[in-house]
Design an enzyme around this catalytic site. Structure first.
Site, PDB file in Angstrom:
ATOM      1  N   GLU A 193      58.080  34.659 -12.322  1.00 14.95           N
ATOM      2  CA  GLU A 193      57.256  35.873 -12.411  1.00 14.95           C
ATOM      3  C   GLU A 193      56.872  36.363 -11.007  1.00 14.95           C
ATOM      4  O   GLU A 193      57.011  37.544 -10.669  1.00 14.95           O
ATOM      5  CB  GLU A 193      55.966  35.604 -13.195  1.00 14.95           C
ATOM      6  CG  GLU A 193      56.164  35.317 -14.674  1.00 14.95           C
ATOM      7  CD  GLU A 193      56.377  33.845 -14.979  1.00 14.95           C
ATOM      8  OE1 GLU A 193      56.777  33.079 -14.067  1.00 14.95           O
ATOM      9  OE2 GLU A 193      56.159  33.459 -16.147  1.00 14.95           O
ATOM     10  N   LYS A 211      52.494  28.241  -5.012  1.00 14.15           N
ATOM     11  CA  LYS A 211      52.578  26.883  -4.471  1.00 14.15           C
ATOM     12  C   LYS A 211      54.044  26.496  -4.244  1.00 14.15           C
ATOM     13  O   LYS A 211      54.429  26.042  -3.185  1.00 14.15           O
ATOM     14  CB  LYS A 211      51.895  25.923  -5.440  1.00 14.15           C
ATOM     15  CG  LYS A 211      51.904  24.486  -4.987  1.00 14.15           C
ATOM     16  CD  LYS A 211      51.121  23.607  -5.938  1.00 14.15           C
ATOM     17  CE  LYS A 211      51.346  22.149  -5.594  1.00 14.15           C
ATOM     18  NZ  LYS A 211      50.642  21.234  -6.487  1.00 14.15           N
ATOM     19  N   GLY A 232      47.797  23.521  -8.667  1.00  8.78           N
ATOM     20  CA  GLY A 232      47.751  24.984  -8.742  1.00  8.78           C
ATOM     21  C   GLY A 232      46.428  25.506  -9.288  1.00  8.78           C
ATOM     22  O   GLY A 232      45.821  26.422  -8.740  1.00  8.78           O
ATOM     23  N   ARG A 233      45.945  24.896 -10.362  1.00 14.04           N
ATOM     24  CA  ARG A 233      44.719  25.410 -11.003  1.00 14.04           C
ATOM     25  C   ARG A 233      43.449  24.989 -10.267  1.00 14.04           C
ATOM     26  O   ARG A 233      42.354  25.338 -10.680  1.00 14.04           O
ATOM     27  CB  ARG A 233      44.688  25.015 -12.480  1.00 14.04           C
ATOM     28  CG  ARG A 233      44.894  23.549 -12.740  1.00 14.04           C
ATOM     29  CD  ARG A 233      45.171  23.265 -14.216  1.00 14.04           C
ATOM     30  NE  ARG A 233      45.526  21.874 -14.452  1.00 14.04           N
ATOM     31  CZ  ARG A 233      46.746  21.371 -14.319  1.00 14.04           C
ATOM     32  NH1 ARG A 233      47.733  22.152 -13.943  1.00 14.04           N
ATOM     33  NH2 ARG A 233      46.989  20.102 -14.564  1.00 14.04           N
ATOM     34  N   HIS A 288      28.886  41.331 -30.087  1.00 10.96           N
ATOM     35  CA  HIS A 288      29.334  42.372 -31.017  1.00 10.96           C
ATOM     36  C   HIS A 288      30.790  42.182 -31.415  1.00 10.96           C
ATOM     37  O   HIS A 288      31.426  43.109 -31.913  1.00 10.96           O
ATOM     38  CB  HIS A 288      29.116  43.750 -30.383  1.00 10.96           C
ATOM     39  CG  HIS A 288      27.655  44.034 -30.190  1.00 10.96           C
ATOM     40  ND1 HIS A 288      26.874  44.591 -31.162  1.00 10.96           N
ATOM     41  CD2 HIS A 288      26.833  43.753 -29.151  1.00 10.96           C
ATOM     42  CE1 HIS A 288      25.628  44.694 -30.725  1.00 10.96           C
ATOM     43  NE2 HIS A 288      25.570  44.170 -29.504  1.00 10.96           N
ATOM     44  N   LYS A 314      60.091  27.508 -19.730  1.00 11.47           N
ATOM     45  CA  LYS A 314      60.701  28.088 -18.523  1.00 11.47           C
ATOM     46  C   LYS A 314      62.208  27.849 -18.554  1.00 11.47           C
ATOM     47  O   LYS A 314      63.002  28.743 -18.273  1.00 11.47           O
ATOM     48  CB  LYS A 314      60.161  27.380 -17.265  1.00 11.47           C
ATOM     49  CG  LYS A 314      58.794  27.799 -16.804  1.00 11.47           C
ATOM     50  CD  LYS A 314      58.569  27.215 -15.403  1.00 11.47           C
ATOM     51  CE  LYS A 314      57.114  27.040 -15.076  1.00 11.47           C
ATOM     52  NZ  LYS A 314      56.858  26.320 -13.837  1.00 11.47           N
ATOM     53  N   GLU A 317      45.246  23.569 -19.277  1.00 11.90           N
ATOM     54  CA  GLU A 317      46.445  23.046 -18.616  1.00 11.90           C
ATOM     55  C   GLU A 317      46.178  21.619 -18.133  1.00 11.90           C
ATOM     56  O   GLU A 317      47.090  20.812 -18.005  1.00 11.90           O
ATOM     57  CB  GLU A 317      46.850  23.948 -17.444  1.00 11.90           C
ATOM     58  CG  GLU A 317      48.292  23.756 -17.021  1.00 11.90           C
ATOM     59  CD  GLU A 317      48.809  24.843 -16.090  1.00 11.90           C
ATOM     60  OE1 GLU A 317      49.461  25.797 -16.556  1.00 11.90           O
ATOM     61  OE2 GLU A 317      48.562  24.745 -14.879  1.00 11.90           O
TER      62      GLU A 317
HETATM   63  O1  F6P Z   1      51.769  27.426 -15.424  1.00 12.68           O
HETATM   64  C1  F6P Z   1      52.434  26.463 -14.679  1.00 12.68           C
HETATM   65  C2  F6P Z   1      52.100  26.541 -13.216  1.00 12.68           C
HETATM   66  O2  F6P Z   1      52.825  25.568 -12.550  1.00 12.68           O
HETATM   67  C3  F6P Z   1      50.605  26.419 -12.928  1.00 12.68           C
HETATM   68  O3  F6P Z   1      50.167  25.120 -12.887  1.00 12.68           O
HETATM   69  C4  F6P Z   1      50.495  27.145 -11.646  1.00 12.68           C
HETATM   70  O4  F6P Z   1      49.168  27.484 -11.390  1.00 12.68           O
HETATM   71  C5  F6P Z   1      51.395  28.332 -11.908  1.00 12.68           C
HETATM   72  O5  F6P Z   1      52.456  27.805 -12.677  1.00 12.68           O
HETATM   73  C6  F6P Z   1      51.913  29.018 -10.699  1.00 12.68           C
HETATM   74  O6  F6P Z   1      52.706  28.182  -9.888  1.00 12.68           O
HETATM   75  P1  F6P Z   1      53.056  28.562  -8.408  1.00 12.68           P
HETATM   76  O7  F6P Z   1      51.793  28.671  -7.633  1.00 12.68           O
HETATM   77  O8  F6P Z   1      53.932  27.460  -7.904  1.00 12.68           O
HETATM   78  O9  F6P Z   1      53.786  29.880  -8.420  1.00 12.68           O
END
Ligand code: F6P
Length: 543
Positions: free
Chosen positions: A212, A206, A267-268, A384, A504, A353
């Site tokens: 990452e 987003k 995002g979620r 199990h 972060k 979240e």
């Molecule tokens: O974990 C924090 C967060 O902002 C989530 O809400 C989101 O889904 C994820 O990081 C990834 O963010 P982006 O889509 O901006 O890379």
């Protein structure tokens, strides 16, 4: 005392709770042969049986009263009409617009957003058709065989869960991979399996700033360029899904190959947007649209049904009942279908979240518990592993059992055995097993106490006809709205996530320190000690 705890319905529930603790579901079922009919609900190809809960009609009436006193209807309208209900970020929350199948306009700042939504869907349709028909060529002229979604959190968990769940609808011509973790093992294990000439990376972010995702995307880009030795190759092997066109361009991705979405999609809650491109590539655009339709049907149900007949509302209220009155800290998601094996992880982010908050909409620290710990695993594997604790442990763990009536895999007795196990578990949790019953079975007195099951342990059962794009869409939207309702009652903002920021920021401060030779002094003694131990050990084994 907070406003919530002063609500008449909350106080009445508090009183009612002490009465309910004296009742057992075993007795309630024995007294009322119609309990299943009284406490179950059907719609959108889903059946919700909530009769195996520690409730009476009075409990439900009080819970509905709590929803009324929390002004839930007004809050639902506020979400659907595009008000900025994400008040800490001043944003609308409109994932429902992404699956809006009606001709109804939806406004943000006075502008109808539906034309933009439809335009991105057409862009996706065009792209999906080109890739699936083998017309999208890599830089060397070969068709795509492997699609790699690089994203994390909402840009990973939703698409990964759905692609897995809808595997029977997946094209055989493409392989799908999901890379999320910053650990190099994640990207490397995928790069080892794919061919630079036939791969297509979807960089899903987003913000397009997530460490990452950007690090993994740069590693993939370098790997590709090591092969082609020509920067122009990037445009043929990378597309982006983002709200940040500037950063996408800076990465070297052709903006014509960027799929847009907007800040009013959390995002979620984004798998319905272009973030679902991997899903659309896997199952085709018609199936993707069917998933949107399933989501939309649940939206309509949620928006229009009375609380007494409203699945997300009922699930949310039951969750509150256990979490706030029985002090149940967690909630288990137990899908009896291997295709849904990623659902617990997906719902973990969606729920935790969203509702892992401790400050209310007045900026005050809450004096009640919010978001439960969500966890689970597919049945029968969980049986199990951790069901022992659910049956005989000291924690009360409400659970959702999710079961399709028809399996995609008709192999011998597999499905019937799975179904029998699912029903048996909810029955066992509810009934338990008494000493008297054990004696009747001739169980040795010396082990009797160990073999007693207290029972009276709650569960919901959600049955769906079959896992299809449409039923899955409804199921996901059901949980999204459940989470929203709980956030409304807890008076928190379910749509921000400030709690992920601090870690972060500290990580970016620590990162450069890892390559410095000086002893660490910037942190507490534990963090300094860990950094120094890591650095000196690392140096000693890398000489
Ligand atoms: O974990 C924090 C967060 O902002 C989530 O809400 C989101 O889904 C994820 O990081 C990834 O963010 P982006 O889509 O901006 O890379």
């Amino acid at each position: 005392m907070s406003e919530l705890l002063q609500l008449p319905a909350w106080q009445a529930l508090q009183q009612h709770y002490s009465k309910i603790t004296l009742l057992t579901m075993r007795d309630l079922f024995a007294q009322n042969p119609n309990r299943f009919q009284n406490f179950s609900l059907e719609g959108n190809a889903l059946l919700l049986d909530y009769s195996k809960n520690r409730i009476t009609q009075e409990t439900m009436q009080l819970l509905y009263q709590l929803a009324y006193e929390s002004e839930l209807s007004a809050k639902i309208n506020a979400m659907f009409s595009g008000q900025a209900i994400n008040y800490t970020e001043n944003r609308s929350v409109l994932h429902i617009a992404l699956r809006n199948q009606s001709q109804q306009a939806i406004y943000v700042d006075g502008i109808d957003i539906m034309p933009k939504v439809r335009s991105v869907l057409s862009h996706m349709r065009e792209f999906v058709s080109v890739v699936r028909n083998g017309l999208w060529k890599g830089y060397g002229g070969q068709r795509v065989t492997d699609v790699i979604n690089i994203g994390i959190g909402g840009s990973d968990l939703g698409p990964k869960m759905v692609v897995q769940a809808l595997q029977p609808y997946q094209t055989k011509d493409l392989n799908f991979h999901f890379v999320s973790n910053i650990d190099g093992a994640d990207i490397q294990s995928v790069l080892n399996k794919i061919n630079p000439e036939t791969c297509l990376f979807l960089v899903a972010s987003k913000t397009f700033t997530t460490q990452e995702t950007l690090t993994n995307a740069h590693t993939a880009r370098k790997w590709l360029l090591d092969h082609y030795q020509d920067k122009k190759a990037v445009a043929s092997h990378f597309v982006a899904i983002s709200t940040n066109a500037v950063a996408v361009k800076a990465f070297g991705i052709d903006v014509a190959n960027m799929f847009e979405f907007w800040d009013w999609v959390g995002g979620r809650y984004s798998l319905w947007s272009a973030i679902g491109l991997s899903i659309a590539l896997a199952i085709g655009m018609d199936n993707f649209q069917a998933m949107l339709q399933g989501g939309h049907q649940m939206d309509e149900h949620f928006r229009t049904a009375d609380f007494e007949k409203n699945m997300p509302v009922i699930l949310a209220l039951l969750g509150i009942w256990y979490h706030n009155f029985f002090q149940a800290e967690s909630h288990a998601i137990l899908p009896y279908d291997q295709l849904l094996s990623q659902l617990p992880s997906y719902l973990q982010q969606a729920d935790m979240e969203s509702n892992g908050k401790s400050v209310n909409n007045q900026g005050k620290t809450v004096d009640y518990s919010t978001g439960p710990i969500i966890w689970g695993q597919s049945g029968t594997n969980g049986q199990h592993a951790f069901y022992q604790l659910i049956h005989q442990g000291t924690h009360l763990i409400p659970a959702d059992f999710i079961l399709p009536i028809k399996s995609h895999f008709n192999i011998g007795e597999h499905h019937n055995i799975l179904v029998a196990n699912c029903f048996a578990q909810t029955e066992a949790l509810m009934l338990g097993r008494t000493e008297a019953e054990l004696r009747q079975q001739g169980i040795d007195e010396s082990v009797l106490p160990y073999r007693v099951f207290s029972g009276n342990r709650p569960s919901n059962t959600l049955m769906l006809e079959k896992i299809t794009p449409k039923t899955l869409g409804s199921l996901i939207a059901l949980y999204e709205h459940k989470i929203f309702v709980q956030g409304v009652i807890w008076q928190i903002n379910s749509f921000d996530q400030w709690g992920v920021e601090l870690g972060k920021q500290l990580a970016s401060k620590i990162l450069p320190e890892l390559s410095q030779t000086e002893v660490s002094e910037n942190h507490d003694s534990s963090t300094n000690g860990l950094i120094d131990y890591y650095k000196s050990y690392y140096r000693s084994i890398n000489r």
